[in-house]
Design an enzyme around this catalytic site. Structure first.
Site, PDB file in Angstrom:
ATOM      1  N   LYS A  71       0.848  -1.194   0.000  1.00 54.74           N
ATOM      2  CA  LYS A  71       0.000   0.000   0.000  1.00 54.74           C
ATOM      3  C   LYS A  71       0.874   1.231   0.000  1.00 54.74           C
ATOM      4  CE  LYS A  71      -4.047   1.991   0.414  1.00 54.74           C
ATOM      5  NZ  LYS A  71      -3.662   2.861  -0.727  1.00 54.74           N
ATOM      6  N   LYS A 107       5.345   1.926  -2.940  1.00 54.06           N
ATOM      7  CA  LYS A 107       5.315   3.331  -3.382  1.00 54.06           C
ATOM      8  C   LYS A 107       5.566   3.354  -4.875  1.00 54.06           C
ATOM      9  CE  LYS A 107       5.009   7.329  -1.174  1.00 54.06           C
ATOM     10  NZ  LYS A 107       4.393   7.513   0.152  1.00 54.06           N
ATOM     11  N   SER A 362      -7.288   5.459   3.863  1.00 52.87           N
ATOM     12  CA  SER A 362      -7.290   4.634   2.651  1.00 52.87           C
ATOM     13  C   SER A 362      -7.783   3.232   2.973  1.00 52.87           C
ATOM     14  CB  SER A 362      -5.881   4.526   2.060  1.00 52.87           C
ATOM     15  OG  SER A 362      -5.581   5.643   1.282  1.00 52.87           O
TER      16      SER A 362
HETATM   17  N1  GLU Z   1       0.696   8.836   0.161  1.00 56.61           N
HETATM   18  C1  GLU Z   1       0.230   8.700   1.517  1.00 56.61           C
HETATM   19  C2  GLU Z   1       1.365   8.301   2.445  1.00 56.61           C
HETATM   20  O1  GLU Z   1       2.523   8.496   2.175  1.00 56.61           O
HETATM   21  C3  GLU Z   1      -0.968   7.779   1.594  1.00 56.61           C
HETATM   22  C4  GLU Z   1      -0.746   6.398   1.126  1.00 56.61           C
HETATM   23  C5  GLU Z   1      -2.019   5.587   0.969  1.00 56.61           C
HETATM   24  O2  GLU Z   1      -3.089   6.082   1.278  1.00 56.61           O
HETATM   25  O3  GLU Z   1      -1.891   4.459   0.537  1.00 56.61           O
HETATM   26  O4  GLU Z   1       1.127   7.851   3.517  1.00 56.61           O
END
Ligand code: GLU
Length: 428
Positions: A71, A107, A362
């Site tokens: 995720k 990521k 999320s």
């Molecule tokens: N981009 C956000 C983070 O770095 C959210 C990641 C997500 O919701 O999967 O935590």
């Protein structure tokens, strides 16, 4: 002398190695967890509006999926590198583990500057990205979300491409979607609010009245704006905000010593978080150098922009008045600066705990999509507050009991959870 350059992956590995030593992690688990388990690097050809074709470089990196599907967000940034994404994917694993949600870490990124792309070019770029990854992502494999310079519209174009390829609806493939299209209420606010839930608890533990505090903020994108909104609603005063000016191609700090009007500032920013300089001056803001946010005489520093902002080079400018550093961004402090923060006795709320509100929401979005039943915003925010407050106290209590730095305490909890998962699965 040129400022030292930092690499997010090396920083993430250094933080991991130090804690792995402290907890005597066995060599196999250590070797498994100090690097990503899977990486995709690819090119994305995009037909530009002028008829030319431009080739972009894309990445998706899955650090670990022992506790659940990978995720993490997808970033659009001109300086994106594979190592930055590797580091960020590791931090996602710890982030999901520290708040105890059943997800791993990943990521993604595209090397690009969306501020220079038209809407239709951005759409073709999003669709091209998913075409290259259509077998590697999915609700049970890896679930992307927005991150730096990506938004709900980008997520929906990506989801639409994925569903077109797979021939059915899979709303759990991507989170951070528009609310009318399977997104969760509260997702926009979630990361910034989570930062402030952590701060609220930290100040209460330190017996500091939030209404008597002042703060200086770096960034004015989604995370920073919503952190600033909630902090000021709770009675705090923000005296400085630093953000990128896309016309001048440099950052400025906007300051008002008796407190900035955050709602008014949000009304004069663009969708990438740049404040309209002229209008800010008309509002009575002082215009200072981009780095000045860090040197303000405030109680709280909120780095909510990018990596590597607090370093041994920049730290000496931090005012002795600062009592709390609240890391809204991912990796804003370099490992060689942690020692300096500790020596000054500043209370640090580490990034992967502090900014875990986004991924927690999320996760709620996935749960709601699976049920096909959506909660009211109050319910989402109440569950978010509960999850983050519990995680904060677990870390704070461990740090207090064992005399640990907060970052190390958060790592110990997160690494132990992931190590247990890889052992139970029989991977090591
Ligand atoms: N981009 C956000 C983070 O770095 C959210 C990641 C997500 O919701 O999967 O935590």
């Amino acid at each position: 002398m040129a400022a030292k350059s930092y690499n997010a992956y090396h920083s993430a590995q250094k933080q991991f190695d130090d804690v792995a030593d402290k907890i005597n992690l066995d060599p196999a688990t250590r070797a498994l967890l100090r690097q990503p388990c899977r990486e995709y690097h690819f090119t994305i050809p995009v037909k530009m509006d002028d008829g030319s074709t431009q080739i972009f470089n894309g990445y998706r990196i899955q650090h670990n999926d022992a506790r659940g599907p990978a995720k993490g967000g997808i970033r659009f940034h001109p300086q994106e590198t594979a190592d930055t994404i590797r580091g960020l994917s590791m931090w996602m694993t710890w982030k999901c583990a520290v708040v105890d949600i059943p997800l791993g870490g990943g990521k993604g990124g595209i090397v690009c500057d969306p501020r220079t792309l038209s809407k239709s070019e951005q759409e073709r770029l999003c669709r091209g990205y998913v075409r290259q990854l259509s077998r590697a992502i999915g609700p049970n494999q890896d679930v992307p979300a927005p991150d730096v310079m990506t938004n709900a519209q980008h997520m929906l174009w990506m989801l639409d491409e994925y569903e077109t390829i797979h021939g059915a609806r899979y709303p759990g493939t991507i989170t951070g979607k528009p609310v009318s299209m399977g997104g969760s209420l509260g997702r926009t606010e979630a990361t910034g609010y989570g930062v402030i839930y952590n701060l609220r608890e930290a100040l209460a533990a330190m017996k500091i009245d939030i209404t008597k505090t002042t703060a200086s903020l770096q960034g004015f994108g989604n995370v920073a704006e919503h952190a600033a909104r909630l902090y000021t609603q709770l009675g705090g005063t923000i005296i400085a905000v630093s953000c990128w000016d896309n016309k001048d191609k440099k950052a400025y700090t906007y300051r008002k010593k008796d407190g900035l009007d955050i709602v008014a500032l949000a009304g004069i920013k663009d969708s990438f978080g740049s404040i309209d300089k002229q209008k800010a001056l008309e509002m009575g803001c002082e215009l200072l150098d981009g780095g000045a946010w860090l040197a303000q005489e405030v109680d709280i520093l909120l780095p909510c922009a990018l990596e590597n902002q607090l370093t041994p080079d920049t730290f000496p400018a931090v005012s002795p008045a600062v009592k709390v550093i609240c890391e809204g961004a991912n990796g804003p402090t370099t490992p060689d600066c942690d020692r300096l923060i500790q020596e000054r006795g500043i209370y640090l709320i580490p990034d992967f705990l502090c900014n875990a509100g986004g991924v927690t929401c999320s996760y709620f979005e996935q749960v709601q999509c699976n049920m096909n039943y959506f909660w009211p915003k109050e319910e989402v925010l109440e569950k978010l507050d509960y999850k983050l407050t519990s995680a904060f106290h677990a870390v704070h209590n461990l740090a207090a009991e064992k005399g640990l730095y907060m970052r190390d305490a958060a790592y110990i909890i997160a690494i132990n959870r992931v190590a247990e998962a890889v052992k139970l699965r029989g991977w090591v």
